[in-house]
Every structure is written in structure tokens, then in C-alpha cells.
Design an enzyme around this catalytic site. Structure first.
Site, PDB file in Angstrom:
ATOM      1  N   HIS A   1      -5.231   1.514  -6.599  1.00  0.00           N
ATOM      2  CA  HIS A   1      -4.695   2.608  -5.764  1.00  0.00           C
ATOM      3  C   HIS A   1      -5.839   3.303  -5.011  1.00  0.00           C
ATOM      4  CE1 HIS A   1      -1.156   5.618  -5.289  1.00  0.00           C
ATOM      5  NE2 HIS A   1      -1.882   5.547  -4.197  1.00  0.00           N
TER       6      HIS A   1
ATOM      7  N   ARG B   1       4.175   2.451  -2.439  1.00  0.00           N
ATOM      8  CA  ARG B   1       4.324   2.912  -3.807  1.00  0.00           C
ATOM      9  C   ARG B   1       4.691   1.709  -4.668  1.00  0.00           C
ATOM     10  NH1 ARG B   1       1.740   6.707  -3.033  1.00  0.00           N
ATOM     11  NH2 ARG B   1       2.318   8.915  -3.058  1.00  0.00           N
TER      12      ARG B   1
ATOM     13  N   GLU C   1       0.660   3.272 -13.220  1.00  0.00           N
ATOM     14  CA  GLU C   1      -0.760   3.374 -12.883  1.00  0.00           C
ATOM     15  C   GLU C   1      -1.433   4.310 -13.869  1.00  0.00           C
ATOM     16  OE1 GLU C   1      -1.205   4.503  -8.778  1.00  0.00           O
ATOM     17  OE2 GLU C   1       0.068   2.884  -8.088  1.00  0.00           O
TER      18      GLU C   1
ATOM     19  N   VAL D   1       0.842  -1.201   0.000  1.00  0.00           N
ATOM     20  CA  VAL D   1       0.000   0.000   0.000  1.00  0.00           C
ATOM     21  C   VAL D   1       0.879   1.253   0.000  1.00  0.00           C
ATOM     22  CG1 VAL D   1      -2.072  -0.979   1.060  1.00  0.00           C
ATOM     23  CG2 VAL D   1      -0.202  -0.151   2.531  1.00  0.00           C
TER      24      VAL D   1
ATOM     25  N   SER E   1      -6.605   2.354  -1.503  1.00  0.00           N
ATOM     26  CA  SER E   1      -6.649   2.000  -0.078  1.00  0.00           C
ATOM     27  C   SER E   1      -6.931   3.198   0.822  1.00  0.00           C
ATOM     28  CB  SER E   1      -5.339   1.324   0.342  1.00  0.00           C
ATOM     29  OG  SER E   1      -4.268   2.235   0.308  1.00  0.00           O
TER      30      SER E   1
ATOM     31  N   ASP F   1      -2.000  -2.611  -4.187  1.00  0.00           N
ATOM     32  CA  ASP F   1      -2.891  -1.472  -4.428  1.00  0.00           C
ATOM     33  C   ASP F   1      -2.177  -0.394  -5.245  1.00  0.00           C
ATOM     34  OD1 ASP F   1      -5.432  -0.157  -3.991  1.00  0.00           O
ATOM     35  OD2 ASP F   1      -4.349   1.245  -2.690  1.00  0.00           O
TER      36      ASP F   1
END
Lengths: 332, 332
Positions: free
Chosen positions: A285, A236, A265, A234, A287, A260
Site C-alpha cells: 500500500h 482498495r 492490510e 491501486v 503507491s 498494492d
């Protein structure tokens, strides 16, 4: 913290210019009307407007426009605030070397992220995915699940997010070891990491992305883990060498994983092999992104803005050399 | 508790007969060899062997053979232990009226069930099912999730399981109200139930199945809940009128639900409409069934057996009139 007062606008300055980096405008900023000149910059226009700005609000924390546009020594902005926990998207050597103050959104994301991690741990221990699959097939497939209390976790990253994760897991009876950049009270140093990984049921990456942490979860780290260990990122995406995680999952070196965050991304659809890697949960992404957080982030920025405009010390000042806000226990 | 010593075998009795109701033999019972005559009974043979038994171990807690076979006044067994939290599968008026002591597996299932409920709450708040679905479709679908800290739960059932659930949810920052058979310190009585349901984000059924609780979650209860409320049943299937829950889910009176227990178990495949009811998680009565519990249940039984054989008071004695073990706070 001595740089803080230097960040304030000149006494008596009436028209301070705030440059907002955003894809869509933040809520609540209307309250600044009449007090400050607000400019907006997107990927195309941010660099052009930066020389006019006294302060910068990085609202679109997926953009690295600050890093790309930062002009070097003598840059005008005295203060950069990012509506995120991590600052890796904006830091560059010139900004680090400058006396511009950088603040982050410490306090907003910690609890949501800790809840998210606890949810992933419980979902894995109770095999919720297996339950979903059986339900979709209308099959009553009784099986034993795992008790979470008494298991062992290593949380990598002893900043506010890592500590919140550790606290929530401890509340569930998990034995938690925290690791950080340096050993200190309650925190293991990097030298303890591999042996801790070997004994962990859960490994949680919650570190900032820095020169030291980039790629730290590689073949060696996954090889050190127990074949039943579950890995959660959670922090990077770049903390993890994704190819190595993929290999570890495929070879069953690692019991399962949940990412996550990713090297790229959004995760490139549909060709990434991560989408259907065995035992891997892919989430977008999200969380820390609870309902109401935009409002909370805007409220936090306005509080900081008032302090800044009044020349008062700011909270959440990032140590630009390490890339996060040092904790107030005299250590970092 | 005064009946406890009456449950002990006659002083000096060398060949006590233990009748084990089981589908498969329990672990660890070999340690009784030479101390006790152990008989096994299954659905077909249990009733025939019951008149020989001094003590009964209900290992197969899905069977209601005890209730069906119990001979009425003057039954020989002095002690019945069930390897389960609930006793509804064995209680009958004749057993209740008798001086036979009934004990249960209090202490084994509470933490696993509480973890399971916490996992369901987090999975719903963080929309893990939506994440799974997006991942299966290789879609990056960012969305906001919900913060659990600060939400409100009602836990129905103030026995050991309900209290464990309440404690775990409180550890996540949830504001929890417990309701029980009667109002007392820290527990709301039935008169508070409907207003509490109206204000709850999470409603957890963790009550024993008794004459009072059977069917308590009906159209009226679901109608009282907020349309965003999430309902979880880890008690007994018959606490819920399944048709009413189905209707509530279909009409969006209820935001979602998770059932681990059902009126009929296994849930009849594949014709039950519950399998694909909107927003319903179906799991196979597994919330308390963690790895290692069979061993733990056997160890617990052997501890109780030693106390019983020595004529000492037993823990976990069920109040047969209410159907559960009263808590040691002078209330129940």
C-alpha cells in the site's frame, strides 16, 4: 456544496476543539497553537473524546475509529477531514445522514499513484522481474520485450486518481478507456465493462470502495479478460475477490497482476497464498506514499482549516452518498 | 545527401547482388526473389563474398564483419544498410572515405528504448527491487517512494534515441536537459555537461559511440554527479568506463545505475564484478528489442531497397564522419 457553510464554527467562537486521530502526530500543526484546542485520540481514546470535538482530522487513515465511534444523529463535529483519497474507512450511515462535512486529500496522491501504475505497466512490459532473476543468477538471457505504445488499457474509476492514471498512460501512447459509475462524456458506464476488459492489455482498478464496487473484480471479471492481460489494483483491496484472482493467476486466465492494496492490510505474513502467487507483484500500500507527502497533507489540512475557521466554502468536499469528491464538470 | 543517387544500381541492372550478414535469415526477404541475387555471409564467409555485392544488409548487428572485411578504396558495394540504430560496429576509415552510402534503422528502436528508460526511472523511484525483495521474504515493508514529476534528467545524446527518451521523460513531468556534440537550439554543448550532471537526478547515456563519446562516463563524470543520481546507459557499452562506474557505486558517489549495454557483450559470466555491483541493474542489451521488431526491421529494409533500386533518395542516411543520421533541423 450547500452544507459547507453550515460546517463553519459559530461566528466568534474562540476555542474550537480539533480532534486528531493519529498514531503519530502530524507535522506543522504547531501553527494552530493559541487558535484552537487540539486533542489527540488513538484507537483507545478517540471515541471518548469525539463528543468534545468541533472538527476531526483523520491523520491515521488506516484506522476506522471514526466509523466505530460516530454517535449518530446530533453528533457535535461539523467537519471531518481525512488525509487520504478514499473515505471508506470512516463512512457509516449515521455520518452520511448527518450534515457534517467530510473532505479528503484530493490532489496529493494522484500523480504518485499514476506514476506507480505507469511503472508497473512498463516493468511488466519490459519484464524487469525476469531481468532481476537472470542477474541474480549471473545469466545473460536476451529476450524480446513488449512495446507499451499502442497497447490498450481500461482504467476502472473515473475520479481524480483514475483520471490521473489515464492521463499518464495516454502520455506513453496507451489507448485508454475510463469506466465509472455512470456513462458520461469520456467515461464508459458499467454496461461497457466486460467487453472493455476482453480487449484490454492492462486493467487498472482505481475506483473508490462503495457498495457497487466491492468485489467487482471477481471470477467473472477475470474470466472476461484476455489471458495476456495484466491487472493492477491501486484502489482498495476489497474491490477484488482475492481468491478469484488467485485462481485466475493459477489457471493462467490472467497474464499477471500487481496488488498494492489488500482485503487485509498488512497482508498477513507469512501464510497468505498471495505472497508467491504466479505472476503477482505484492507491494505494501505504497503507491501514493511519496517522500514529502506527510508535509503536503499537513499543509493541505491547514489550508482547509483556515477556510473552515473563516466560514468559507471548502474544496474537496466528499459526496457522502457516493463516497468520493464529485468532479467539477457537472457529473460524478 | 548528394551521394544518395550515386548509390543506386546502374540503370537497367537486372541482377543486383545483395549480401546479407546474418546469423539467422531475416523474415520477408522472399519478396526479393527473382528481382535480386541474395547471398548470405556469416563471420567466416562474409569477407569472401563482399567483392560480389552491390548492396549489403547488416542483419546481425552484433558482428563487425563489415569493418573487418571492408576492402578499402574501390569497394564494390554502393549501399550498406544496418538493422540497428548505431553504426559503430561497421564503420572504418575506408568506408567513411568511400562514396558508399550507409543507412540505419532509425525509427524502429526509439520508442521502445524511451519506454525502457522511463521504466527504469520509475522502477528506481518506486523501489521496485526493494518491493520484490520484501515479497520474496514475505515481508510487508511499507516505505515512502519518490515522486518522479519535478525531478531533473540529463539525456546525453541529442539524436533520435536521446530525443525520444527526453520526450517520454518530459511526459512524466521530468525537467530534461539534452546534451549533444555541439550547442544548438534546445541542446546543450559538451561545455555544459559537468554542471548539468551535478544537478541531475537521472543521467541517461543515449549517445552514439564515436571518438568523442568513447569513455565519456568516467571517474570525473561520476564524481560530478549527485550521490543520489541514477545513471542509465542505453547507448553503447564503451561510452562508460565500467571500472569507474563500479568504483562510484561502491563508494556511493552514485545512487544507482542500470546498464543495458556493456564493454563486452554478452557480459562475461560469471566473473564480471558488474553482476552484483551495489545498486546496479544489469540487462542484456534488450532496451530496443521489442516483439515484432524483426518484422519491422525487415519491412523497413525492403522499403529502402525499393527506393534504392529505383534510384530514389534514401532516408536514414548516416553522416559517416559523425556516426549517426543528422536530424532534419539543419543541425547535427
Amino acid at each position: 456544496m450547500t452544507a459547507v457553510n453550515d460546517a463553519a464554527p459559530a461566528p466568534g467562537a474562540r476555542d474550537v476543539t480539533l480532534l486528531v486521530l493519529d498514531a503519530e502526530p502530524p507535522p506543522r500543526l504547531g501553527s494552530l497553537t493559541g487558535r484552537v484546542r487540539v486533542l489527540h485520540g488513538d484507537e483507545a481514546t478517540f471515541a471518548r473524546r469525539l463528543p468534545e470535538a468541533d472538527a476531526v482530522l483523520v491523520w491515521d487513515f488506516l484506522s476506522d475509529a471514526v466509523r466505530r465511534a460516530w454517535p449518530g444523529p446530533g453528533a457535535r463535529p461539523r467537519w471531518v477531514h481525512t488525509a487520504s483519497a478514499g473515505v471508506d474507512h470512516l463512512m457509516c450511515p449515521e455520518l452520511t445522514a448527518s450534515d457534517t462535512v467530510v473532505t479528503n486529500a484530493r490532489g496529493v496522491f494522484e500523480t504518485p499513484i499514476a506514476e506507480y501504475v505507469a511503472g508497473l505497466v512498463l516493468a511488466a512490459a519490459k519484464d524487469f522481474r525476469g531481468t532481476d532473476e537472470a542477474q541474480r543468477g549471473r545469466r545473460w538471457r536476451h529476450r524480446e520485450t513488449r512495446r507499451v505504445a499502442g497497447t490498450r488499457a481500461v482504467v476502472v474509476g473515473a475520479g481524480p486518481v483514475g483520471r490521473a492514471v489515464a492521463g499518464t498512460l495516454k502520455g506513453l501512447g496507451v489507448k485508454v478507456a475510463l469506466t465509472g459509475r455512470t456513462a458520461r462524456a469520456g467515461v464508459h458506464g458499467p454496461e461497457d465493462l466486460l467487453p472493455l476488459l476482453a480487449g484490454a492489455d492492462w486493467v487498472v482498478a482505481a475506483a473508490p470502495l462503495t457498495g457497487t464496487t466491492r468485489g467487482m473484480f471477481d471470477a467473472r471479471a477475470f474470466g472476461a479478460m484476455s489471458p495476456s492481460a495484466y491487472f493492477i489494483n491501486v484502489g482498495r483491496g476489497q474491490l477484488v475477490v482475492e481468491e478469484d484472482l488467485l485462481a485466475a493467476l493459477r489457471r493462467r486466465w490472467t497474464g499477471g497482476a500487481a496488488l498494492d492494496v489488500f482485503e487485509r492490510e498488512p497482508l498477513p505474513p507469512p501464510d497468505s497464498p498471495l505472497w508467491d502467487a504466479p505472476g503477482l507483484v505484492v507491494s505494501p500500500h505504497t503507491s501514493g506514499d511519496v517522500v514529502g507527502r506527510r508535509d503536503e497533507l499537513a499543509r493541505q489540512f491547514l489550508e482547509l482549516f483556515d477556510l473552515w475557521a473563516a466560514g468559507k466554502p471548502l474544496p474537496n468536499v466528499v459526496d457522502k452518498n457516493v463516497g468520493y469528491v464529485p468532479l467539477h464538470d457537472g457529473t460524478h
